[in-house]
Design a protein around this motif. Structure first.
Motif, PDB file in Angstrom:
ATOM      1  N   GLY A   1       3.263  10.489  -1.699  1.00 45.03           N
ATOM      2  CA  GLY A   1       3.527   9.558  -2.760  1.00 45.03           C
ATOM      3  C   GLY A   1       2.717   8.834  -3.199  1.00 45.03           C
ATOM      4  O   GLY A   1       1.832   8.245  -2.589  1.00 45.03           O
ATOM      5  N   VAL A   2       2.852   7.988  -4.300  1.00 48.30           N
ATOM      6  CA  VAL A   2       2.180   6.890  -4.731  1.00 48.30           C
ATOM      7  C   VAL A   2       2.836   5.510  -4.213  1.00 48.30           C
ATOM      8  O   VAL A   2       4.036   5.284  -4.664  1.00 48.30           O
ATOM      9  N   LEU A   3       2.363   4.870  -3.306  1.00 43.00           N
ATOM     10  CA  LEU A   3       3.132   3.663  -2.687  1.00 43.00           C
ATOM     11  C   LEU A   3       1.921   2.367  -2.799  1.00 43.00           C
ATOM     12  O   LEU A   3       0.851   2.319  -3.009  1.00 43.00           O
ATOM     13  N   THR A   4       2.744   1.423  -2.615  1.00 47.32           N
ATOM     14  CA  THR A   4       1.963  -0.072  -2.606  1.00 47.32           C
ATOM     15  C   THR A   4       1.843  -0.266  -1.055  1.00 47.32           C
ATOM     16  O   THR A   4       2.413   0.596  -0.167  1.00 47.32           O
ATOM     17  N   VAL A   5       1.035  -1.290  -0.764  1.00 51.89           N
ATOM     18  CA  VAL A   5       0.615  -1.259   0.542  1.00 51.89           C
ATOM     19  C   VAL A   5       1.724  -1.840   1.263  1.00 51.89           C
ATOM     20  O   VAL A   5       1.959  -1.475   2.411  1.00 51.89           O
ATOM     21  N   GLU A   6       2.534  -2.752   0.909  1.00 55.68           N
ATOM     22  CA  GLU A   6       4.092  -3.103   1.631  1.00 55.68           C
ATOM     23  C   GLU A   6       4.803  -2.026   1.852  1.00 55.68           C
ATOM     24  O   GLU A   6       5.694  -1.917   2.747  1.00 55.68           O
ATOM     25  N   GLU A   7       4.795  -0.956   1.286  1.00 55.58           N
ATOM     26  CA  GLU A   7       5.653   0.309   1.285  1.00 55.58           C
ATOM     27  C   GLU A   7       5.021   1.274   2.266  1.00 55.58           C
ATOM     28  O   GLU A   7       5.767   1.711   3.291  1.00 55.58           O
ATOM     29  N   ALA A   8       3.556   1.175   2.240  1.00 54.87           N
ATOM     30  CA  ALA A   8       2.911   2.403   3.060  1.00 54.87           C
ATOM     31  C   ALA A   8       2.694   1.855   4.442  1.00 54.87           C
ATOM     32  O   ALA A   8       2.641   2.888   5.455  1.00 54.87           O
ATOM     33  N   LEU A   9       2.594   0.543   4.590  1.00 55.22           N
ATOM     34  CA  LEU A   9       2.029   0.045   6.032  1.00 55.22           C
ATOM     35  C   LEU A   9       3.025  -0.502   6.913  1.00 55.22           C
ATOM     36  O   LEU A   9       3.448  -1.678   6.329  1.00 55.22           O
ATOM     37  N   SER A  10       3.282  -0.312   8.143  1.00 55.22           N
ATOM     38  CA  SER A  10       4.046  -0.935   9.072  1.00 55.22           C
ATOM     39  C   SER A  10       3.088  -2.112   9.717  1.00 55.22           C
ATOM     40  O   SER A  10       2.118  -2.272   9.603  1.00 55.22           O
ATOM     41  N   ASN A  11       4.111  -3.276  10.167  1.00 50.83           N
ATOM     42  CA  ASN A  11       3.406  -4.265  10.551  1.00 50.83           C
ATOM     43  C   ASN A  11       2.519  -3.789  11.985  1.00 50.83           C
ATOM     44  O   ASN A  11       1.460  -4.539  11.989  1.00 50.83           O
ATOM     45  N   HIS A  12       3.175  -2.911  12.589  1.00 49.99           N
ATOM     46  CA  HIS A  12       2.260  -2.522  13.828  1.00 49.99           C
ATOM     47  C   HIS A  12       1.036  -2.273  13.549  1.00 49.99           C
ATOM     48  O   HIS A  12      -0.287  -2.465  13.940  1.00 49.99           O
TER      49      HIS A  12
ATOM     50  N   ILE B   1      -7.637  -7.336  -0.557  1.00 49.05           N
ATOM     51  CA  ILE B   1      -7.249  -8.977  -0.024  1.00 49.05           C
ATOM     52  C   ILE B   1      -6.204  -9.189  -0.908  1.00 49.05           C
ATOM     53  O   ILE B   1      -5.053  -9.510  -0.034  1.00 49.05           O
ATOM     54  N   PHE B   2      -5.985  -9.552  -2.157  1.00 55.16           N
ATOM     55  CA  PHE B   2      -4.828  -9.918  -2.924  1.00 55.16           C
ATOM     56  C   PHE B   2      -5.005  -9.152  -4.226  1.00 55.16           C
ATOM     57  O   PHE B   2      -5.916  -9.575  -4.980  1.00 55.16           O
ATOM     58  N   PRO B   3      -3.937  -8.450  -4.271  1.00 55.26           N
ATOM     59  CA  PRO B   3      -3.134  -7.453  -3.455  1.00 55.26           C
ATOM     60  C   PRO B   3      -3.912  -6.889  -2.358  1.00 55.26           C
ATOM     61  O   PRO B   3      -5.015  -6.301  -2.392  1.00 55.26           O
ATOM     62  N   GLY B   4      -2.856  -6.504  -1.103  1.00 54.59           N
ATOM     63  CA  GLY B   4      -3.359  -5.928  -0.164  1.00 54.59           C
ATOM     64  C   GLY B   4      -3.063  -6.338   1.246  1.00 54.59           C
ATOM     65  O   GLY B   4      -1.831  -6.407   1.508  1.00 54.59           O
ATOM     66  N   ILE B   5      -3.962  -6.899   1.755  1.00 52.38           N
ATOM     67  CA  ILE B   5      -3.629  -7.709   2.975  1.00 52.38           C
ATOM     68  C   ILE B   5      -2.679  -8.805   2.914  1.00 52.38           C
ATOM     69  O   ILE B   5      -1.601  -8.904   3.838  1.00 52.38           O
ATOM     70  N   SER B   6      -2.532  -9.342   1.825  1.00 48.35           N
ATOM     71  CA  SER B   6      -1.406 -10.418   1.315  1.00 48.35           C
ATOM     72  C   SER B   6      -0.034  -9.831   1.447  1.00 48.35           C
ATOM     73  O   SER B   6       1.053 -10.237   1.717  1.00 48.35           O
ATOM     74  N   ASN B   7       0.014  -8.608   0.959  1.00 52.08           N
ATOM     75  CA  ASN B   7       1.269  -7.865   0.766  1.00 52.08           C
ATOM     76  C   ASN B   7       1.736  -7.560   2.180  1.00 52.08           C
ATOM     77  O   ASN B   7       2.971  -7.589   2.702  1.00 52.08           O
ATOM     78  N   SER B   8       0.876  -7.268   3.174  1.00 53.32           N
ATOM     79  CA  SER B   8       1.255  -6.715   4.574  1.00 53.32           C
ATOM     80  C   SER B   8       1.445  -8.417   5.346  1.00 53.32           C
ATOM     81  O   SER B   8       2.461  -8.534   6.029  1.00 53.32           O
ATOM     82  N   MET B   9       0.985  -9.403   4.810  1.00 50.06           N
ATOM     83  CA  MET B   9       1.409 -10.677   5.352  1.00 50.06           C
ATOM     84  C   MET B   9       2.857 -10.946   4.945  1.00 50.06           C
ATOM     85  O   MET B   9       3.777 -11.537   5.770  1.00 50.06           O
ATOM     86  N   VAL B  10       3.523 -10.567   3.650  1.00 48.67           N
ATOM     87  CA  VAL B  10       4.383 -10.696   3.548  1.00 48.67           C
ATOM     88  C   VAL B  10       5.664  -9.935   4.107  1.00 48.67           C
ATOM     89  O   VAL B  10       6.574 -10.653   4.485  1.00 48.67           O
ATOM     90  N   ARG B  11       5.314  -8.690   4.320  1.00 51.39           N
ATOM     91  CA  ARG B  11       6.254  -8.019   5.117  1.00 51.39           C
ATOM     92  C   ARG B  11       6.410  -8.552   6.748  1.00 51.39           C
ATOM     93  O   ARG B  11       7.315  -8.514   7.226  1.00 51.39           O
ATOM     94  N   GLN B  12       5.170  -9.147   7.302  1.00 47.25           N
ATOM     95  CA  GLN B  12       5.297  -9.761   8.476  1.00 47.25           C
ATOM     96  C   GLN B  12       6.348 -10.700   8.351  1.00 47.25           C
ATOM     97  O   GLN B  12       7.385 -11.011   9.421  1.00 47.25           O
TER      98      GLN B  12
END
Length: 362
Positions: free
Chosen positions: A334-345, A127-138
């Protein structure tokens, strides 16, 4: 063929929430591990394996049997990267719920090895970090140029998690940490600079404080135009914030930095939350605010999230990443963080499946 998932630390509350999420949204065969004997495990829906992470040879033997390993055995302040390295050596995909800078730094250094092995490894899910990182990307993708990220988290009581989360909280108070402020790294003391943030109902105005999180340094790397990243955390009810402040600033340093001190504080806090959870619940709220430029004008994009159970929300974050890897929708090695790995879609797709509502305010 049915894909197989191994969840290390799956007996814990967050690890078990991850297992339930993966079981609900995939057809994978799931094995969870714990240090206690199989006789003490009653859930027939999941397979069980008695395992201690210190059993390196046993880990080396079993990891190749799986398509995905999910590392939920914290606290990650105390973990090395042995599990990730064994996954790389054996061509097995990997995700974790790591939540400490020191572990994330070590994991990201293995990026080239993971690339060469062709495996997907996503760190800091939850959730944090994780979902929160994708919320930042949005929020960032609503702007032309992002300049400042302000992340605020608040958790009610225990968050529905076990004592390991209490240990993690107090371990995070031990040392000052580097924060990215105005384009430079500056040292910040944990649990300082209280702010009252307007979170979604039912929490409303709640206090948060500087707290060291991996996204404090991964977000500037992922989004190079960002000059400031603020990460703050608080608890409900508010008196827990004051007790945590006292632990961080008034207790003797040798005590808060000792294993005995951490264990004592964790045990006492866990007993207290057994009482207060009945009054406050165990939910979590996240508020993201990103400032920058849109159409040549200063602009701010914000979003909010509330979930009634922190551990379940963390399970959704990690489980959704597992689902996407098992469905071959996340394929970048690769070794990625959520904000690098996951698109908004993809993020919006898996959140909608789980009926988790991200509430933009503009």
């Amino acid at each position: 063929m049915t894909k197989k998932v191994l969840i290390l630390g799956g007996r814990g509350r967050i690890g078990y929430s991850v297992a339930l999420d993966i079981a609900k949204y995939t057809q994978a065969e799931i094995t969870i591990t714990g240090r206690t004997s199989r006789e003490n495990y009653q859930d027939v829906a999941l397979q069980y394996l008695t395992l201690d992470l210190a059993e390196t040879e046993k880990l080396r033997e079993i990891i190749p049997e799986y398509n995905l390993v999910v590392h939920c055995a914290g606290p990650f302040h105390l973990r090395d990267t042995q599990v990730l390295e064994l996954c790389i050596d054996n061509g097995v995909n990997y995700i974790d719920i790591s939540d400490h800078r020191s572990y994330t730094i070590k994991a990201l250094k293995l990026n080239e090895k993971a690339l060469n092995a062709g495996i997907i490894a996503v760190v800091n899910t939850g959730i944090f970090p994780g979902i929160s990182n994708s919320m930042v990307r949005q929020c960032i993708e609503k702007l032309d140029i992002a300049e400042k990220i302000h992340l605020s988290y608040v958790v009610a009581g225990s968050g529905g998690a076990g004592i390991t989360v209490m240990r993690t909280t107090f371990l995070g108070l031990q040392h000052p940490f580097d924060a990215w402020i105005n384009g430079a790294w500056q040292q910040v003391k944990p649990y300082t600079a209280r702010e009252n943030i307007n979170f979604p109902a039912p929490y409303g105005q709640s206090g948060v404080y500087w707290y060291d999180m991996p996204e404090a340094f991964t977000l500037p790397q992922a989004f190079p135009t960002v000059k400031t990243v603020i990460t703050k955390f608080g608890s409900i009810p508010d008196f827990y914030n004051h007790l945590t402040w006292i632990a961080a600033h008034l207790f003797p340093k040798f005590w808060i930095q000792s294993s005995y001190g951490i264990e004592f504080l964790s045990q006492v806090s866990h007993l207290m939350t057994d009482v207060t959870d009945r009054l406050t619940g165990v939910g979590v709220a996240v508020r993201v605010e990103v400032s920058g430029i849109k159409d040549e004008q200063t602009s701010v994009a914000t979003s909010n999230l509330f979930h009634e159970n922190t551990a379940v929300a963390a399970g959704c974050g990690t489980g959704s990443i597992a689902q996407l890897i098992l469905e071959d929708k996340l394929t970048q090695p690769g070794v990625l963080t959520v904000e690098e790995a996951l698109s908004n879609h993809l993020f919006e797709q898996v959140m909608a499946q789980r009926e988790i509502v991200i509430m933009p305010t503009n």
